[in-house]
Design a protein around this motif. Structure first.
Motif, PDB file in Angstrom:
ATOM      1  N   ALA A 124       0.851  -1.183   0.000  1.00 45.08           N
ATOM      2  CA  ALA A 124       0.000   0.000   0.000  1.00 45.08           C
ATOM      3  C   ALA A 124       0.887   1.233   0.000  1.00 45.08           C
ATOM      4  N   LEU A 125       0.638   2.134  -0.936  1.00 48.15           N
ATOM      5  CA  LEU A 125       1.478   3.316  -1.089  1.00 48.15           C
ATOM      6  C   LEU A 125       1.581   4.106   0.211  1.00 48.15           C
ATOM      7  N   TRP A 126       0.448   4.237   0.906  1.00 49.27           N
ATOM      8  CA  TRP A 126       0.432   5.108   2.075  1.00 49.27           C
ATOM      9  C   TRP A 126       1.215   4.539   3.254  1.00 49.27           C
ATOM     10  N   THR A 127       1.562   3.260   3.202  1.00 47.88           N
ATOM     11  CA  THR A 127       2.349   2.675   4.296  1.00 47.88           C
ATOM     12  C   THR A 127       3.844   2.953   4.133  1.00 47.88           C
ATOM     13  N   LYS A 128       4.219   3.447   2.962  1.00 47.42           N
ATOM     14  CA  LYS A 128       5.632   3.739   2.722  1.00 47.42           C
ATOM     15  C   LYS A 128       6.005   5.099   3.312  1.00 47.42           C
ATOM     16  N   SER A 129       7.277   5.305   3.500  1.00 46.62           N
ATOM     17  CA  SER A 129       7.766   6.606   3.950  1.00 46.62           C
ATOM     18  C   SER A 129       7.637   7.608   2.808  1.00 46.62           C
ATOM     19  N   ARG A 130       7.343   8.856   3.159  1.00 47.62           N
ATOM     20  CA  ARG A 130       7.206   9.890   2.123  1.00 47.62           C
ATOM     21  C   ARG A 130       8.477  10.031   1.300  1.00 47.62           C
ATOM     22  N   SER A 131       9.619   9.817   1.920  1.00 47.01           N
ATOM     23  CA  SER A 131      10.886   9.954   1.202  1.00 47.01           C
ATOM     24  C   SER A 131      11.083   8.855   0.171  1.00 47.01           C
ATOM     25  N   ASP A 132      10.315   7.770   0.284  1.00 44.89           N
ATOM     26  CA  ASP A 132      10.449   6.652  -0.649  1.00 44.89           C
ATOM     27  C   ASP A 132       9.436   6.713  -1.791  1.00 44.89           C
ATOM     28  N   ILE A 133       8.621   7.757  -1.820  1.00 42.66           N
ATOM     29  CA  ILE A 133       7.573   7.871  -2.837  1.00 42.66           C
ATOM     30  C   ILE A 133       7.875   9.070  -3.728  1.00 42.66           C
ATOM     31  N   THR A 134       7.873   8.848  -5.020  1.00 47.48           N
ATOM     32  CA  THR A 134       8.156   9.931  -5.963  1.00 47.48           C
ATOM     33  C   THR A 134       6.900  10.757  -6.228  1.00 47.48           C
ATOM     34  N   LYS A 135       7.117  11.927  -6.777  1.00 49.14           N
ATOM     35  CA  LYS A 135       5.996  12.787  -7.141  1.00 49.14           C
ATOM     36  C   LYS A 135       5.107  12.097  -8.170  1.00 49.14           C
ATOM     37  N   GLU A 136       5.726  11.370  -9.084  1.00 48.36           N
ATOM     38  CA  GLU A 136       4.972  10.666 -10.117  1.00 48.36           C
ATOM     39  C   GLU A 136       4.122   9.547  -9.513  1.00 48.36           C
ATOM     40  N   GLU A 137       4.653   8.855  -8.509  1.00 48.50           N
ATOM     41  CA  GLU A 137       3.886   7.787  -7.853  1.00 48.50           C
ATOM     42  C   GLU A 137       2.684   8.365  -7.112  1.00 48.50           C
ATOM     43  N   TYR A 138       2.894   9.493  -6.444  1.00 40.49           N
ATOM     44  CA  TYR A 138       1.770  10.155  -5.788  1.00 40.49           C
ATOM     45  C   TYR A 138       0.707  10.550  -6.816  1.00 40.49           C
ATOM     46  N   ALA A 139       1.149  11.103  -7.942  1.00 45.15           N
ATOM     47  CA  ALA A 139       0.209  11.560  -8.969  1.00 45.15           C
ATOM     48  C   ALA A 139      -0.573  10.389  -9.554  1.00 45.15           C
ATOM     49  N   ASP A 140       0.106   9.278  -9.837  1.00 43.21           N
ATOM     50  CA  ASP A 140      -0.575   8.103 -10.381  1.00 43.21           C
ATOM     51  C   ASP A 140      -1.596   7.563  -9.388  1.00 43.21           C
ATOM     52  N   PHE A 141      -1.200   7.515  -8.120  1.00 43.15           N
ATOM     53  CA  PHE A 141      -2.117   7.016  -7.099  1.00 43.15           C
ATOM     54  C   PHE A 141      -3.329   7.942  -6.963  1.00 43.15           C
ATOM     55  N   TYR A 142      -3.079   9.249  -7.009  1.00 40.59           N
ATOM     56  CA  TYR A 142      -4.165  10.227  -6.926  1.00 40.59           C
ATOM     57  C   TYR A 142      -5.166  10.033  -8.068  1.00 40.59           C
ATOM     58  N   ARG A 143      -4.661   9.844  -9.276  1.00 44.35           N
ATOM     59  CA  ARG A 143      -5.564   9.684 -10.424  1.00 44.35           C
ATOM     60  C   ARG A 143      -6.404   8.421 -10.286  1.00 44.35           C
ATOM     61  N   GLY A 144      -5.772   7.345  -9.852  1.00 48.37           N
ATOM     62  CA  GLY A 144      -6.513   6.109  -9.673  1.00 48.37           C
ATOM     63  C   GLY A 144      -7.538   6.220  -8.558  1.00 48.37           C
ATOM     64  N   LEU A 145      -7.196   6.943  -7.517  1.00 42.43           N
ATOM     65  CA  LEU A 145      -8.085   7.088  -6.367  1.00 42.43           C
ATOM     66  C   LEU A 145      -9.259   8.002  -6.680  1.00 42.43           C
ATOM     67  N   SER A 146      -8.993   9.106  -7.378  1.00 39.02           N
ATOM     68  CA  SER A 146     -10.015  10.136  -7.582  1.00 39.02           C
ATOM     69  C   SER A 146     -10.789   9.979  -8.881  1.00 39.02           C
ATOM     70  N   GLY A 147     -10.215   9.254  -9.856  1.00 34.72           N
ATOM     71  CA  GLY A 147     -10.849   9.176 -11.162  1.00 34.72           C
ATOM     72  C   GLY A 147     -10.685  10.442 -11.966  1.00 34.72           C
TER      73      GLY A 147
END
Length: 628
Positions: free
Chosen positions: A233-256
Motif C-alpha cells: 500500500a502506497l500510504w504505508t511507505k515513507s514519504r521519502s520513498d515515494i516519488t511525485k509521479e507515484e503520488y500523482a498516479d495514485f491520486y488519479r486512480g483514487l479520484s478518477g
C-alpha cells in the motif's frame, strides 16, 4: 481413511434463529452484497498475518511455502467462487469455535453486540471470523470450508446451507490445502456475476487492493494465476520513498480525475489514536464541487481493508479533497452507519482536518503563486467553513483572499487590508454581489474610493453569509457599504483634503422632503448621502437587518418572505439634483423622483418595480424635453 465420505460426520444444529440472523446481516449490517468478498479476503489476510506471527517462534510452520498469498478461483461452469489462503488454518476445534461463534451466542446477543458497537464501545465484531464469514450466505446457498492448521496432518470440512444446521467431518488430506483455508461458495442464481473476472477484479481492487497479502485470481479451474493485488500500500511507505509521479498516479486512480494534485498531505498520526492519512488537493475543480448533495471523497480503510467512501472524514467545506485514512483503531465494523458515530472517527476527522488546513497555510506562506491557483479553484468552498466551523473560523479567515477596489486582478489577505487601513477607518468595508464588474461600477463605492478606503469585492454566494458569522478580524468589524450610514465624514479624501461635513442647500433639503413624501412607504427613508460623489442616487439597507445582497439571496431561496424597505440616498452635490431642486411642476418632480428610485434600483442590479409605469414616466420626460 481412504475416502472423506467414509469418515464420521458431525451434525450440529444452530442454536440461534439463523434466518433472523442472516436477515440482520443483509439488512442491518452490510450496505451491499459485494462486501462479502471484502470480509472473506480480510479473514484470509488475518490468517496469513497470524501465521507470520506464530512463525517467529516456530519457523517450521512455514514449511517450504514462506510467502503468504490469497487465491480467488472462478468457476462459471459450476457457478462457484473459491477463496483460499495459505495462512494459519484451523483445527477441528478451531473450526467449530470460529464458525459457530455467532450461532452459539444467539441472535439476541449478537444484536446487543451490534448495538454496543454502534454506541462506540469498540466490539471487534468483524475481527471474529464468524461475522465476516457469514456474509457469504448473502450470495451462496451452500458454503464448504476445508481447512488444515499449519503443521497438522489432518484437515477438516465444514459445510452448511445456512438454514439451521452445519456439518463437520474430517476431510481427505489429498483434497485439502497443504496449509490454510479454502472456502467454496455455491452461488445463488442471482449471484452469477461473482464468477466474472471483470466484476471480481473490480471489487477486489476497490475494496481489498491494499491488504498486506498478495491476491491472485484464477479465471477458471486449471488456468494460470494472475496477480491483482500485490500486498503493498502506497500510504504505508515513507514519504521519502515515494516519488511525485507515484503520488500523482495514485491520486488519479483514487479520484478518477486526470489532473495533477496541487497539494499532497501524507502523514502518520501517533498517540491516543494511530492512523495514516493521505490527502490530495486537486489542481482543478471536481465537477460535483457545488452539488448540494455532494459529500467528501475520502476513503476509510481499517487495517488496509476498504470500509467505505461515505464516512465524513472531512467537513463539507473540504469536500474537494481526495484521499484516504487507514487506521487499526476502528473495528472492521458491521455497519457504515455505526462507523459514522464512532468517537474514534471524530478524533480522526479533527486531526485530518487540521493537517489539511495546516498544509494549505504552509503553501500560502511558501508559494504565493501556487496558493493563488488553489484559492481561485476552491476559495468559494473554503469560505463556507468561516460560516460553519466556529472552531477554525479565525484560521479560515486568515487564509482567505479577496479581490478589492485596490487589488486589480490580484487578491489580498485581510492582514494586508488591515495593515493599509486609514487612520480614521474603524471597520473592514465590503460590497457583495454576483458580478465583479458590476460591483466595481457600484455608486456605493464612490465616497470610499474618493477617500482611498479599500473595499472588499465579494462575488461568491457564501460571502453574504460568512460576514454575518465573523464578528471581526483583528478587532475590526465587518461592515457592508450598502447598509446603514457610511460614516465617511471624518475620513480625509485621497488628495489630502481635510474631512468636511457635506452641506445641503435649503432647496435640496426641500427636494429631499418632497421625495420622501412622494415615495411614501415605498422606502423607509430618503436622505442626503455621504457616500455618493458621482452618481445622483443609490439604495442602501437600514442599519438593522440584512444588507441588500443577503436580502436578495434569502428571498430568492424562500427563506425571507418580506424584505426591508430600502433607504434612497440622494447626492446633494449632483447637478441633476440641484436642477430638480430649483423648480418645476409637482407633476414633473413626482415623475423625476420615481425615475430616480428606478435608476437606483437599476444601479443596484435590479429592474424597475413597475416597468410599465417606468416607461410611461420616461415618455412624459422625453415629451417635456422636446417641448422645451
Amino acid at each position: 481413511m481412504s475416502n472423506a465420505a467414509e469418515k464420521p460426520v458431525e451434525n450440529h444444529v444452530f442454536e440461534a434463529d439463523v434466518a433472523r440472523l442472516l436477515h440482520l446481516m443483509v439488512h442491518s449490517v452490510y450496505s451491499d452484497k459485494d462486501v462479502f468478498l471484502r470480509e472473506l479476503i480480510s479473514n484470509a489476510a488475518d490468517a496469513c498475518e497470524k501465521l507470520r506471527y506464530e512463525a517467529i517462534s516456530a519457523p517450521e510452520l512455514l514449511s517450504d511455502d514462506p510467502t503468504p498469498r490469497i487465491t480467488l478461483t472462478l468457476d462459471a461452469d459450476n457457478n462457484r467462487l473459491v477463496v483460499e489462503d495459505n495462512g494459519i488454518g484451523m483445527s477441528r476445534d478451531d473450526m467449530v469455535e470460529a464458525l459457530g461463534t455467532i450461532a452459539r451466542s444467539g441472535t439476541r446477543a449478537f444484536m446487543e453486540r451490534v448495538e454496543a458497537a454502534k454506541a462506540g464501545e469498540g466490539a471487534q465484531l468483524i475481527g471474529q471470523f464468524g461475522v465476516g464469514f457469514y456474509s457469504a450466505f448473502m450470495v451462496a446457498d451452500k458454503v464448504d470450508v476445508v481447512s488444515r492448521h499449519a503443521g497438522s496432518a489432518h484437515a477438516w470440512l465444514w459445510s452448511s446451507d445456512g438454514k439451521g444446521s452445519y456439518t463437520v467431518t474430517e476431510a481427505n488430506i489429498s483434497d485439502a490445502p497443504a496449509r490454510g483455508t479454502r472456502i467454496t461458495m455455491h452461488l445463488m442464481d442471482d449471484a452469477k456475476s461473482y464468477t466474472s473476472k471483470w466484476d471480481v477484479e473490480r471489487i477486489v481492487k476497490d475494496q481489498s487492493g491494499h491488504v498486506p497479502v498478495p491476491i491472485d485470481l484464477i479465471e477458471k479451474p486449471g488456468a494460470e494465476a494472475e496477480r491483482i493485488g500485490d500486498g503493498t500500500a502506497l500510504w504505508t511507505k515513507s514519504r521519502s520513498d515515494i516519488t511525485k509521479e507515484e503520488y500523482a498516479d495514485f491520486y488519479r486512480g483514487l479520484s478518477g480525475q486526470y489532473d495533477e494534485p496541487a497539494l499532497t498531505v501524507h502523514f502518520r498520526a501517533e498517540g491516543r489514536h494511530e492512523y495514516t492519512g493521505l490527502a490530495f488537493v486537486p489542481e482543478s475543480k471536481p465537477l460535483d464541487m457545488f452539488d448540494p448533495s455532494a459529500k467528501g471523497r475520502m476513503k476509510l480503510y481499517v487495517k488496509r481493508v476498504f470500509i467505505t467512501d461515505d464516512a465524513e472524514l472531512l467537513p463539507r467545506y473540504l469536500r474537494f479533497v481526495r484521499g484516504l485514512v487507514d487506521t487499526s483503531d476502528l473495528p472492521l465494523n458491521v455497519s457504515r452507519e455505526m462507523i459514522q458515530e464512532s468517537p474514534i472517527l471524530a478524533a480522526i476527522r479533527k486531526g485530518l482536518t487540521n493537517r489539511v488546513l495546516t498544509a494549505i497555510e504552509k503553501l500560502a506562506e511558501n508559494d504565493a503563486d501556487a496558493f493563488a491557483k488553489l484559492w481561485d479553484a476552491f476559495g468559494a468552498v473554503l469560505k463556507e467553513g468561516i460560516y460553519d466551523d466556529f472552531e477554525r473560523r479565525s484560521q479560515l479567515i486568515a487564509l482567505s483572499r479577496f479581490r478589492t477596489t485596490t487589488s486589480d486582478e490580484a487578491t489580498r489577505s485581510l492582514a494586508d487590508y488591515v495593515k493599509d487601513m486609514k487612520d480614521a477607518q474603524a471597520a473592514i468595508y465590503y460590497l457583495t454581489g454576483d458580478n465583479l464588474d458590476r460591483l466595481k461600477a457600484s455608486p456605493q463605492l464612490e465616497g470610499f474610493r474618493a477617500r482611498g478606503i479599500e473595499v472588499l469585492l465579494l462575488t461568491d454566494s457564501v460571502d453574504s453569509f460568512w460576514v454575518t458569522a465573523a464578528p471581526d478580524f483583528e478587532g475590526k468589524p465587518f461592515k457592508s457599504i450598502t447598509q446603514g450610514a457610511a460614516d465617511l465624514a471624518q475620513v480625509p479624501k485621497a488628495d489630502g483634503e481635510a474631512p468636511v461635513v457635506p452641506e445641503t442647500t435649503e432647496a435640496v433639503t426641500g427636494f429631499i422632503a418632497f421625495a420622501k413624501t412622494t415615495l411614501g412607504d415605498t422606502v423607509s427613508d430618503v436622505r442626503a448621502s455621504e457616500r455618493l460623489t458621482e452618481s445622483a442616487v443609490c439604495l442602501v439597507a437600514p442599519e438593522q437587518g440584512y444588507d441588500r445582497q443577503l436580502e436578495k439571496l434569502l428571498q430568492g431561496s424562500g427563506r425571507l418572505d418580506l424584505i426591508a424597505k430600502p433607504i434612497l440616498e440622494i447626492n446633494p452635490g449632483h447637478s441633476l439634483i440641484a436642477a430638480l431642486a430649483s423648480g418645476g411642476s409637482d407633476e414633473f418632480r413626482t415623475d423625476a423622483v420615481q425615475l430616480l428610485l428606478d435608476q437606483a434600483r437599476v444601479l443596484d442590479g435590479d429592474k424597475p418595480q413597475d416597468p410599465r409605469a417606468f416607461a410611461e414616466r420616461l415618455s412624459r420626460l422625453f415629451a417635456r424635453a422636446l417641448k422645451g
